[in-house]
Design a protein around this motif. Structure first.
Motif, mmCIF file in Angstrom:
data_model
loop_
_atom_site.group_PDB
_atom_site.id
_atom_site.type_symbol
_atom_site.label_atom_id
_atom_site.label_comp_id
_atom_site.label_asym_id
_atom_site.label_seq_id
_atom_site.Cartn_x
_atom_site.Cartn_y
_atom_site.Cartn_z
ATOM 1 N N ARG A 285 -7.027 -1.347 -0.820
ATOM 2 C CA ARG A 285 -6.666 -2.545 -1.808
ATOM 3 C C ARG A 285 -5.471 -2.165 -2.364
ATOM 4 O O ARG A 285 -4.971 -1.198 -2.643
ATOM 5 C CB ARG A 285 -7.836 -2.319 -3.326
ATOM 6 N N PHE A 286 -4.316 -3.130 -1.961
ATOM 7 C CA PHE A 286 -3.215 -3.235 -2.498
ATOM 8 C C PHE A 286 -2.362 -2.391 -1.439
ATOM 9 O O PHE A 286 -1.172 -2.200 -1.846
ATOM 10 C CB PHE A 286 -2.862 -3.182 -3.845
ATOM 11 N N GLU A 287 -2.980 -1.651 -0.729
ATOM 12 C CA GLU A 287 -2.031 -0.693 0.099
ATOM 13 C C GLU A 287 -1.857 -0.879 1.842
ATOM 14 O O GLU A 287 -2.720 -0.862 2.498
ATOM 15 C CB GLU A 287 -2.990 0.878 0.182
ATOM 16 N N PRO A 288 -0.659 -1.612 1.802
ATOM 17 C CA PRO A 288 -0.361 -1.892 3.329
ATOM 18 C C PRO A 288 -0.231 -0.530 4.083
ATOM 19 O O PRO A 288 0.351 0.480 3.741
ATOM 20 C CB PRO A 288 1.150 -2.668 3.218
ATOM 21 N N GLY A 289 -0.601 -0.346 5.361
ATOM 22 C CA GLY A 289 -0.562 0.554 6.110
ATOM 23 C C GLY A 289 -0.663 0.434 7.642
ATOM 24 O O GLY A 289 -1.081 -0.826 7.938
ATOM 25 N N ASP B 152 -2.413 2.726 9.959
ATOM 26 C CA ASP B 152 -3.423 3.796 10.410
ATOM 27 C C ASP B 152 -4.620 2.921 10.691
ATOM 28 O O ASP B 152 -4.762 1.430 10.470
ATOM 29 C CB ASP B 152 -3.475 4.879 9.855
ATOM 30 N N MET B 153 -5.819 3.619 11.125
ATOM 31 C CA MET B 153 -6.951 2.915 11.184
ATOM 32 C C MET B 153 -7.801 2.490 9.870
ATOM 33 O O MET B 153 -8.792 1.764 9.740
ATOM 34 C CB MET B 153 -7.904 3.690 12.181
ATOM 35 N N GLU B 154 -7.366 2.978 8.697
ATOM 36 C CA GLU B 154 -7.901 2.797 7.509
ATOM 37 C C GLU B 154 -7.219 1.722 6.708
ATOM 38 O O GLU B 154 -7.612 1.398 5.742
ATOM 39 C CB GLU B 154 -8.153 4.185 6.792
ATOM 40 N N HIS B 155 -6.048 1.206 7.299
ATOM 41 C CA HIS B 155 -5.281 0.263 6.461
ATOM 42 C C HIS B 155 -4.916 -0.978 7.430
ATOM 43 O O HIS B 155 -4.787 -0.899 8.568
ATOM 44 C CB HIS B 155 -3.959 0.941 6.223
ATOM 45 N N PHE B 156 -4.872 -2.052 6.730
ATOM 46 C CA PHE B 156 -4.017 -3.145 7.405
ATOM 47 C C PHE B 156 -2.663 -3.239 6.732
ATOM 48 O O PHE B 156 -2.358 -2.931 5.473
ATOM 49 C CB PHE B 156 -4.922 -4.285 7.144
ATOM 50 N N ILE C 149 -4.175 -5.910 17.388
ATOM 51 C CA ILE C 149 -5.743 -6.238 17.212
ATOM 52 C C ILE C 149 -6.615 -5.006 16.809
ATOM 53 O O ILE C 149 -6.113 -4.092 17.727
ATOM 54 C CB ILE C 149 -6.248 -6.995 18.405
ATOM 55 N N MET C 150 -7.442 -5.072 15.957
ATOM 56 C CA MET C 150 -8.418 -3.758 15.779
ATOM 57 C C MET C 150 -9.678 -4.258 15.968
ATOM 58 O O MET C 150 -10.267 -5.413 15.538
ATOM 59 C CB MET C 150 -7.858 -3.540 14.221
ATOM 60 N N LEU C 151 -10.348 -3.221 16.491
ATOM 61 C CA LEU C 151 -11.928 -3.392 16.648
ATOM 62 C C LEU C 151 -12.706 -2.528 15.966
ATOM 63 O O LEU C 151 -12.273 -1.120 15.941
ATOM 64 C CB LEU C 151 -11.997 -3.169 18.144
ATOM 65 N N PHE C 152 -13.623 -2.887 15.184
ATOM 66 C CA PHE C 152 -14.616 -2.115 14.413
ATOM 67 C C PHE C 152 -16.090 -2.484 14.943
ATOM 68 O O PHE C 152 -16.358 -3.348 15.441
ATOM 69 C CB PHE C 152 -14.500 -2.473 12.793
ATOM 70 N N ASP C 153 -16.895 -1.288 14.679
ATOM 71 C CA ASP C 153 -18.324 -1.652 15.080
ATOM 72 C C ASP C 153 -18.929 -2.593 13.938
ATOM 73 O O ASP C 153 -18.196 -2.754 12.953
ATOM 74 C CB ASP C 153 -19.031 -0.165 15.120
ATOM 75 N N LYS C 154 -20.213 -2.630 14.177
ATOM 76 C CA LYS C 154 -20.743 -3.759 13.374
ATOM 77 C C LYS C 154 -21.033 -3.229 11.778
ATOM 78 O O LYS C 154 -21.309 -4.091 10.662
ATOM 79 C CB LYS C 154 -22.083 -4.291 13.685
ATOM 80 N N ARG C 155 -21.063 -1.899 11.675
ATOM 81 C CA ARG C 155 -21.003 -1.273 10.305
ATOM 82 C C ARG C 155 -19.522 -1.056 9.648
ATOM 83 O O ARG C 155 -19.453 -0.610 8.506
ATOM 84 C CB ARG C 155 -21.556 -0.216 10.216
ATOM 85 N N GLY C 156 -18.426 -1.525 10.259
ATOM 86 C CA GLY C 156 -17.136 -1.562 9.730
ATOM 87 C C GLY C 156 -16.534 -0.268 10.045
ATOM 88 O O GLY C 156 -15.632 0.036 9.625
ATOM 89 N N ASN C 157 -16.756 0.735 10.927
ATOM 90 C CA ASN C 157 -16.480 1.915 11.391
ATOM 91 C C ASN C 157 -15.145 1.551 12.473
ATOM 92 O O ASN C 157 -15.531 0.951 13.251
ATOM 93 C CB ASN C 157 -17.472 2.979 12.038
ATOM 94 N N PRO C 158 -14.172 2.063 12.385
ATOM 95 C CA PRO C 158 -12.785 1.696 13.205
ATOM 96 C C PRO C 158 -12.894 2.332 14.508
ATOM 97 O O PRO C 158 -13.467 3.487 14.657
ATOM 98 C CB PRO C 158 -11.799 2.237 12.443
ATOM 99 N N LYS C 159 -12.943 1.481 15.450
ATOM 100 C CA LYS C 159 -12.956 2.263 16.828
ATOM 101 C C LYS C 159 -11.625 2.392 17.490
ATOM 102 O O LYS C 159 -10.954 3.360 17.952
ATOM 103 C CB LYS C 159 -13.616 1.204 17.783
#
Length: 369
Positions: A183-187, A189-193, A218-228
Motif C-alpha cells: 500500500r502506497f509503496e512503489p518499488g 522487486d517481486m513484492e512491489h509495483f 510484465i509480471m506473472l503470479f500463480d492463481k494464489r497470487g504468489n509471484p513467479k
C-alpha cells in the motif's frame, strides 16, 4: 472428392501459418485497405496445438458500429477502465473527484494526495447493456486513483490503483479476495509495483500484471497470487505497457503505448526460457499511442489516443496471425476525444470504449460483415 480437396487445402493453409508464426515481425502497413479482412481465426492454431483439426472457422472479424440508443451515464469522474462481466453487463472503474496531474506524484512515484482520503463515491459501476443505466455500484471509500479493470471467466473483478501501487481481486459483489503489492509503496522487486496499469487472467488462473508506468515490465503470479517472475528488459523493451488481452492460443498481447505498437508473447515460455517464441510486434502508420486492447475469437480490437496532429484517434481491428490491420473504425455521431480503455462482450455482441476527457462510455454493436 471435393470434401477431401477442401480439407487438404485447409491443412496446407494452417501448416503454412504454423511455419511462419515463429518469425518475429514488425508491421508498418503503408497500404491499408479498410475492407481487407483476413479469413482465418487464431482459434484454429489453438485447436491444432491440441492435436485437433478445426471443424469450423470464424472467417472474418466483427464490424463495430456505434449504438445510437446507448446513453452513457453522466456526472462521473474520469472513466479509466471498462470490462464486461460473464452476463454481458459492462462494468466501469472511474475516479470520482480525482484527476492525475503533474503534482499527483513526486519524482519517486509516491502519491502526494493521501490527505484527501479515498474516493467517497462508488468507483465500480455495473451498467445496463441496453440503456447504459447504472444497475449497481460499490468501491466507495476504498480507492485513490483507479486505472485498470478486468473481469475473469468466473466473474471475479480485478482492479489496479496507481496511487496505492496495488492490484486487487474482488468477487462480483465487491468482496475482497486478494491484494497484491504494498500500500502506497512503489518499488521494482517481486513484492512491489509502481503504478500498475492492467491485469489479465490466463485460462489456468495465473495472473498477468502490466507494471506499468514506472517499471515497464510484465509480471506473472500463480492463481494464489504468489509471484513467479517478471518479464522486462532482458526479454522485451516496453515503454508504458498500458493494457493487456489474451488470445485463444494463450498469448498475451500488450498495448505498448509509448512504442506505438502492440506486442504479443507467450508469457509462460518467456519466463521459463524454454526456447520461447520471440515476441512479435504489430505496427501501423496510423496507430499512434495505443491505449486499450481487447480481443474476441482471436481478433484484437484497439483504441489509440492523442499522439500528434497527423494521427487520428480511432479504433482498429487487428488480425494477429497475419499481423495486419483489417479495419479502422470509430463513432459516427462525434469523434473520439481521449479513449483510455476498451472491452469486448464475451458473447461477441458489443464493444465498449471508455474516455477520459469527456468522461464517457461508448457502445459499439459487433456485426458480421
Amino acid at each position: 472428392m471435393a470434401s477431401e480437396h477442401n480439407q487438404l487445402s485447409r491443412f496446407l493453409l494452417v501448416l503454412a501459418i504454423v511455419l511462419f508464426r515463429y518469425v518475429t515481425s514488425d508491421i508498418n502497413d503503408g497500404n491499408f485497405a479498410g475492407n481487407n479482412f483476413n479469413r482465418l481465426d487464431t482459434e484454429a492454431l489453438y485447436h491444432l496445438s491440441q492435436d485437433q483439426f478445426p471443424e469450423t472457422y470464424n472467417y472474418a472479424p466483427l464490424h463495430p458500429v456505434e449504438n445510437h440508443l446507448w446513453q452513457s451515464p453522466e456526472n462521473l469522474g474520469e472513466i479509466s477502465g471498462v470490462a464486461v462481466d460473464p452476463s454481458g453487463n459492462p462494468v466501469i472503474f472511474h475516479r470520482g473527484d480525482r484527476t492525475w496531474n503533474y503534482e499527483t506524484f513526486n519524482d519517486n512515484a509516491e502519491y502526494q494526495e493521501k490527505y484527501k482520503g479515498p474516493i467517497r463515491n462508488d468507483t465500480v459501476l455495473t451498467l445496463d447493456p441496453k440503456t447504459g443505466d447504472i444497475i449497481r455500484g460499490w468501491g466507495n471509500h476504498t480507492f485513490y486513483l483507479p486505472h485498470g479493470i478486468h473481469i475473469d471467466n468466473l466473474g471475479n473483478i480485478w482492479l489496479t490503483d496507481i496511487a496505492l501501487h496495488q492490484v486487487f481481486k474482488y468477487s462480483a459483489s465487491g468482496i475482497p479476495r486478494l491484494i497484491l503489492g504494498q500500500r502506497f509503496e512503489p518499488g521494482n522487486d517481486m513484492e512491489h509495483f509502481c503504478q500498475p496499469t492492467s491485469v489479465a487472467v490466463l485460462p489456468n488462473g495465473e495472473i498477468v500484471v502490466a507494471d506499468g508506468y514506472c517499471n515497464n515490465r510484465i509480471m506473472l503470479f500463480d492463481k494464489r497470487g504468489n509471484p513467479k517472475y517478471s518479464i522486462g528488459e532482458h526479454w522485451i523493451s516496453l515503454r508504458i505497457p498500458h493494457a493487456l488481452t489474451i488470445l485463444p492460443n494463450r498469448q498475451v498481447c500488450i498495448a505498448d503505448r509509448e512504442n506505438l505498437r502492440i506486442v504479443c508473447l507467450d508469457v509462460i515460455s518467456s519466463g521459463l526460457n524454454r526456447n520461447p517464441e520471440s515476441p512479435y510486434s504489430i505496427r501501423h502508420r496510423q496507430f499512434g499511442r495505443i491505449f486499450g486492447v481487447t480481443s474476441y475469437r482471436g481478433f484484437i480490437y484497439a483504441v489509440n489516443g492523442m499522439t500528434s496532429k497527423n494521427i487520428q484517434i480511432k479504433g482498429f481491428t487487428i488480425d494477429p496471425i497475419n499481423r495486419n490491420v483489417t479495419e479502422i473504425w470509430g463513432p459516427e455521431s462525434l469523434p473520439f476525444t481521449m479513449p483510455h480503455a476498451i472491452a469486448a462482450c464475451p458473447y461477441g455482441t458489443a464493444l465498449y470504449v471508455s474516455e477520459i476527457g469527456p468522461n464517457k462510455i461508448w457502445k459499439f454493436d459487433l456485426l458480421q460483415t
